[in-house]
Design a protein around this motif. Sequence first.
Motif, short mmCIF file in Angstrom:
data_model
loop_
_atom_site.label_atom_id
_atom_site.label_comp_id
_atom_site.label_asym_id
_atom_site.label_seq_id
_atom_site.Cartn_x
_atom_site.Cartn_y
_atom_site.Cartn_z
N LEU A 1 -1.96 -12.37 0.50
CA LEU A 1 -1.95 -13.05 -0.80
C LEU A 1 -0.99 -12.33 -1.75
O LEU A 1 -0.19 -12.98 -2.45
CB LEU A 1 -3.36 -13.09 -1.39
CG LEU A 1 -3.55 -13.89 -2.67
CD1 LEU A 1 -3.21 -15.37 -2.47
CD2 LEU A 1 -5.00 -13.74 -3.16
N ASP A 2 -1.04 -11.02 -1.75
CA ASP A 2 -0.14 -10.24 -2.60
C ASP A 2 1.31 -10.48 -2.19
O ASP A 2 2.18 -10.68 -3.04
CB ASP A 2 -0.49 -8.76 -2.50
CG ASP A 2 0.34 -7.92 -3.44
OD1 ASP A 2 0.31 -8.20 -4.66
OD2 ASP A 2 1.01 -6.99 -2.97
N ARG A 3 1.57 -10.50 -0.91
CA ARG A 3 2.93 -10.74 -0.42
C ARG A 3 3.41 -12.14 -0.80
O ARG A 3 4.57 -12.33 -1.18
CB ARG A 3 2.98 -10.55 1.09
CG ARG A 3 4.38 -10.46 1.63
CD ARG A 3 4.36 -10.02 3.05
NE ARG A 3 4.17 -11.22 3.88
CZ ARG A 3 4.46 -11.28 5.15
NH1 ARG A 3 4.89 -10.21 5.78
NH2 ARG A 3 4.30 -12.40 5.82
N TYR A 4 2.53 -13.12 -0.72
CA TYR A 4 2.86 -14.49 -1.10
C TYR A 4 3.36 -14.53 -2.55
O TYR A 4 4.40 -15.09 -2.85
CB TYR A 4 1.65 -15.40 -0.93
CG TYR A 4 1.81 -16.75 -1.57
CD1 TYR A 4 2.57 -17.74 -0.96
CD2 TYR A 4 1.23 -17.03 -2.80
CE1 TYR A 4 2.74 -18.98 -1.56
CE2 TYR A 4 1.39 -18.27 -3.40
CZ TYR A 4 2.14 -19.23 -2.79
OH TYR A 4 2.31 -20.45 -3.39
N TYR A 5 2.60 -13.90 -3.45
CA TYR A 5 2.99 -13.92 -4.86
C TYR A 5 4.21 -13.05 -5.14
O TYR A 5 5.07 -13.41 -5.95
CB TYR A 5 1.80 -13.51 -5.75
CG TYR A 5 0.88 -14.68 -6.00
CD1 TYR A 5 1.22 -15.65 -6.93
CD2 TYR A 5 -0.29 -14.85 -5.29
CE1 TYR A 5 0.42 -16.76 -7.16
CE2 TYR A 5 -1.12 -15.94 -5.51
CZ TYR A 5 -0.76 -16.89 -6.44
OH TYR A 5 -1.56 -17.98 -6.65
N THR A 6 4.31 -11.92 -4.47
CA THR A 6 5.45 -11.02 -4.67
C THR A 6 6.76 -11.68 -4.27
O THR A 6 7.76 -11.56 -4.98
CB THR A 6 5.24 -9.71 -3.87
OG1 THR A 6 4.05 -9.09 -4.32
CG2 THR A 6 6.41 -8.77 -4.06
N THR A 7 6.75 -12.42 -3.15
CA THR A 7 7.99 -13.07 -2.70
C THR A 7 8.43 -14.16 -3.67
O THR A 7 9.59 -14.56 -3.65
CB THR A 7 7.84 -13.68 -1.30
OG1 THR A 7 6.79 -14.63 -1.30
CG2 THR A 7 7.60 -12.61 -0.26
N ARG A 8 7.54 -14.62 -4.49
CA ARG A 8 7.87 -15.63 -5.50
C ARG A 8 8.17 -15.00 -6.85
O ARG A 8 8.36 -15.70 -7.84
CB ARG A 8 6.72 -16.63 -5.62
CG ARG A 8 6.76 -17.62 -4.50
CD ARG A 8 5.42 -18.21 -4.17
NE ARG A 8 5.55 -19.09 -3.03
CZ ARG A 8 5.76 -18.69 -1.78
NH1 ARG A 8 5.85 -17.42 -1.51
NH2 ARG A 8 5.87 -19.55 -0.80
N GLY A 9 8.16 -13.68 -6.88
CA GLY A 9 8.44 -12.99 -8.14
C GLY A 9 7.30 -13.11 -9.14
O GLY A 9 7.51 -12.98 -10.34
N GLU A 10 6.12 -13.37 -8.64
CA GLU A 10 4.95 -13.52 -9.50
C GLU A 10 3.95 -12.43 -9.20
O GLU A 10 3.93 -11.86 -8.11
CB GLU A 10 4.29 -14.88 -9.26
CG GLU A 10 5.19 -16.07 -9.51
CD GLU A 10 4.52 -17.38 -9.13
OE1 GLU A 10 3.28 -17.44 -9.12
OE2 GLU A 10 5.25 -18.33 -8.83
N LYS A 11 3.12 -12.16 -10.15
CA LYS A 11 2.02 -11.23 -9.96
C LYS A 11 0.74 -11.98 -10.19
O LYS A 11 0.70 -12.96 -10.92
CB LYS A 11 2.12 -10.05 -10.91
CG LYS A 11 3.28 -9.14 -10.62
CD LYS A 11 3.19 -7.87 -11.39
CE LYS A 11 4.38 -7.02 -10.99
NZ LYS A 11 4.13 -5.62 -11.13
#
Length: 99
Positions: free
Chosen positions: A7-17
């Motif tokens: 889940l963290d990787r999903y958001y990180t790759t989108r530049g989101e936290k």
Amino acid sequence: EIFASELDRYYTTRGEKYKVPTFCHHPLDTYSVFKAVQDRGGYNGVTQLKLWKDVCRCLGHDLKGQTSASFSMRNIYERLLLPFELFLEQEQSGDAAPL
């Protein structure tokens, strides 16, 4: 935990936290919620069958006095986990870009 890192990787790759929200005054166990929703047919299944209260109950918190628990859970899921659910569905069908 594998789910939390994905889940963290999903958001990180989108530049989101994202910040783990609280539910019933406790940090939300995102894996348990996601699994409960998937076990009940995913977001659409839970929404159509109005099973959000069942999802809330699976966490084991005291829901007495929590008159808007189902509404809160649905909103949290829509904000935090639904985009991830949709991404996983696209990935399984081969339509998603890799993380």
